[in-house]
Design a protein around this motif. Structure first.
Motif, mmCIF file in Angstrom:
data_model
loop_
_atom_site.group_PDB
_atom_site.id
_atom_site.type_symbol
_atom_site.label_atom_id
_atom_site.label_comp_id
_atom_site.label_asym_id
_atom_site.label_seq_id
_atom_site.Cartn_x
_atom_site.Cartn_y
_atom_site.Cartn_z
ATOM 1 N N VAL A 23 4.919 17.245 8.992
ATOM 2 C CA VAL A 23 3.928 16.669 7.676
ATOM 3 C C VAL A 23 5.120 16.284 6.574
ATOM 4 C CG1 VAL A 23 2.666 17.678 5.949
ATOM 5 C CG2 VAL A 23 2.093 18.449 8.165
ATOM 6 N N ILE A 24 5.956 16.986 6.547
ATOM 7 C CA ILE A 24 7.158 16.348 5.571
ATOM 8 C C ILE A 24 7.835 14.966 5.788
ATOM 9 C CG2 ILE A 24 9.536 16.825 4.548
ATOM 10 C CD1 ILE A 24 8.632 19.620 4.610
ATOM 11 N N ARG A 25 8.039 14.826 7.115
ATOM 12 C CA ARG A 25 8.453 13.400 7.471
ATOM 13 C C ARG A 25 7.732 12.480 7.238
ATOM 14 N NH1 ARG A 25 10.916 15.798 12.607
ATOM 15 N NH2 ARG A 25 13.114 16.476 12.098
ATOM 16 N N ARG A 26 6.364 12.877 7.698
ATOM 17 C CA ARG A 26 5.149 11.747 7.597
ATOM 18 C C ARG A 26 4.826 11.447 6.026
ATOM 19 N NH1 ARG A 26 -0.316 11.354 10.787
ATOM 20 N NH2 ARG A 26 -0.793 9.355 9.732
ATOM 21 N N GLY A 27 5.014 12.206 5.013
ATOM 22 C CA GLY A 27 5.027 12.261 3.826
ATOM 23 C C GLY A 27 6.067 11.342 3.120
ATOM 24 N N GLU A 28 7.113 11.459 3.797
ATOM 25 C CA GLU A 28 8.637 10.756 3.320
ATOM 26 C C GLU A 28 8.357 9.172 3.613
ATOM 27 O OE1 GLU A 28 11.813 13.072 4.839
ATOM 28 O OE2 GLU A 28 11.768 14.443 3.147
ATOM 29 N N SER A 29 7.951 9.098 4.918
ATOM 30 C CA SER A 29 7.871 7.828 5.448
ATOM 31 C C SER A 29 6.615 7.205 4.649
ATOM 32 C CB SER A 29 7.254 7.855 6.938
ATOM 33 O OG SER A 29 6.895 6.602 7.511
ATOM 34 N N ASN A 30 5.510 7.683 4.257
ATOM 35 C CA ASN A 30 4.428 7.114 3.660
ATOM 36 C C ASN A 30 4.895 6.705 2.096
ATOM 37 O OD1 ASN A 30 2.602 7.021 5.738
ATOM 38 N ND2 ASN A 30 1.414 8.828 4.911
ATOM 39 N N ALA A 31 5.893 7.604 1.703
ATOM 40 C CA ALA A 31 6.584 7.202 0.278
ATOM 41 C C ALA A 31 7.566 6.015 0.531
ATOM 42 C CB ALA A 31 7.131 8.579 -0.281
ATOM 43 N N ARG A 32 8.320 5.992 1.359
ATOM 44 C CA ARG A 32 9.087 4.839 1.477
ATOM 45 C C ARG A 32 8.461 3.804 1.797
ATOM 46 N NH1 ARG A 32 13.207 2.100 0.287
ATOM 47 N NH2 ARG A 32 14.039 0.898 2.047
ATOM 48 N N LEU A 33 7.214 3.536 2.284
ATOM 49 C CA LEU A 33 6.303 2.353 2.695
ATOM 50 C C LEU A 33 5.848 2.003 1.455
ATOM 51 C CD1 LEU A 33 4.917 0.348 4.680
ATOM 52 C CD2 LEU A 33 3.250 2.288 4.841
ATOM 53 N N ALA A 34 5.168 2.838 0.534
ATOM 54 C CA ALA A 34 4.752 2.385 -0.733
ATOM 55 C C ALA A 34 5.824 1.839 -1.651
ATOM 56 C CB ALA A 34 3.975 3.827 -1.199
ATOM 57 N N GLU A 35 6.901 2.666 -1.579
ATOM 58 C CA GLU A 35 8.013 2.019 -2.362
ATOM 59 C C GLU A 35 8.525 0.548 -1.846
ATOM 60 O OE1 GLU A 35 12.639 3.047 -2.733
ATOM 61 O OE2 GLU A 35 11.255 4.951 -2.985
ATOM 62 N N LEU A 36 8.624 0.397 -0.544
ATOM 63 C CA LEU A 36 8.855 -1.080 -0.395
ATOM 64 C C LEU A 36 7.738 -2.058 -0.633
ATOM 65 C CD1 LEU A 36 10.244 -0.502 3.230
ATOM 66 C CD2 LEU A 36 11.468 -1.288 1.520
ATOM 67 N N MET A 37 6.247 -1.729 -0.537
ATOM 68 C CA MET A 37 5.553 -2.477 -0.843
ATOM 69 C C MET A 37 5.153 -2.761 -2.275
ATOM 70 S SD MET A 37 2.054 -1.726 1.665
ATOM 71 C CE MET A 37 1.641 -0.407 1.057
ATOM 72 N N LYS A 139 -3.916 -1.573 -8.158
ATOM 73 C CA LYS A 139 -5.024 -0.977 -7.690
ATOM 74 C C LYS A 139 -4.487 -0.132 -6.616
ATOM 75 C CE LYS A 139 -8.999 -3.381 -9.698
ATOM 76 N NZ LYS A 139 -9.951 -4.100 -9.338
ATOM 77 N N LEU A 140 -3.830 -0.643 -5.757
ATOM 78 C CA LEU A 140 -3.203 -0.170 -4.600
ATOM 79 C C LEU A 140 -2.387 0.841 -4.711
ATOM 80 C CD1 LEU A 140 -2.801 -0.715 -1.336
ATOM 81 C CD2 LEU A 140 -0.893 -1.992 -1.908
ATOM 82 N N PHE A 141 -1.562 0.934 -5.996
ATOM 83 C CA PHE A 141 -0.581 2.049 -6.175
ATOM 84 C C PHE A 141 -1.255 3.044 -7.031
ATOM 85 C CE2 PHE A 141 1.830 -1.507 -4.745
ATOM 86 C CZ PHE A 141 2.344 -0.981 -3.754
ATOM 87 N N ARG A 142 -2.521 3.009 -7.640
ATOM 88 C CA ARG A 142 -2.773 3.815 -8.278
ATOM 89 C C ARG A 142 -4.033 4.785 -7.822
ATOM 90 N NH1 ARG A 142 -0.899 2.839 -13.725
ATOM 91 N NH2 ARG A 142 -0.463 0.635 -13.976
#
Length: 142
Positions: A23-37, A139-142
């Protein structure tokens, strides 16, 4: 009996630990993806505004070569990255509109002998497309 309880407790504890790591790895991966976008969206908005400003500087201030110095390759790279990373259809449609309105403005400007009314329309379309893309990104990031 105590051995079985201990064994079940150990296996359960290990399972919970593995699940927690996943769960932690998946959350970190999603956070990195959002940061890149977010980075690509911000870059595209910034570059679009810079392009319009350069066109304005050439037209109104008579500064030649301003549009030629704009980073088309950087814009295309950021757009390609966003298309690969993002699945939101509103953002992707806004990106397509941003791209086409910027192309229309740039192509018209480079032709020379521009009509003031036509130029103003294309300039305004590029501005509105930038604002629409910015809004869709927000809207994507809020």
């Amino acid at each position: 009996m105590d051995a079985w309880v201990t064994l079940i407790a150990a296996v359960s504890g290990a399972g919970i630990a593995i699940l927690g790591q996943h769960v932690i790895r998946r959350g970190e991966s999603n956070a990195r993806l959002a940061e890149l976008m977010l980075e690509q969206c911000a870059r595209l908005v910034s570059m679009s505004e810079d392009f319009r400003n350069r066109v304005w500087e050439e037209r109104e201030l008579g500064l030649p070569g301003r549009v030629d110095g704009w980073g088309l390759g950087e814009f295309r790279l950021a757009a390609a990255r966003l298309r690969i990373l993002c699945r939101d259809q509103h953002v992707l449609r806004a990106l397509d509109e941003l791209n086409s309105s910027s192309k229309a403005l740039g192509a018209y400007w480079r032709r020379g002998n521009v009509d003031a009314g036509e130029f103003a329309d294309r300039y305004e379309q590029a501005k509105l497309a930038t604002e629409a893309f910015s809004t869709a990104s927000e809207k994507l990031f809020r």
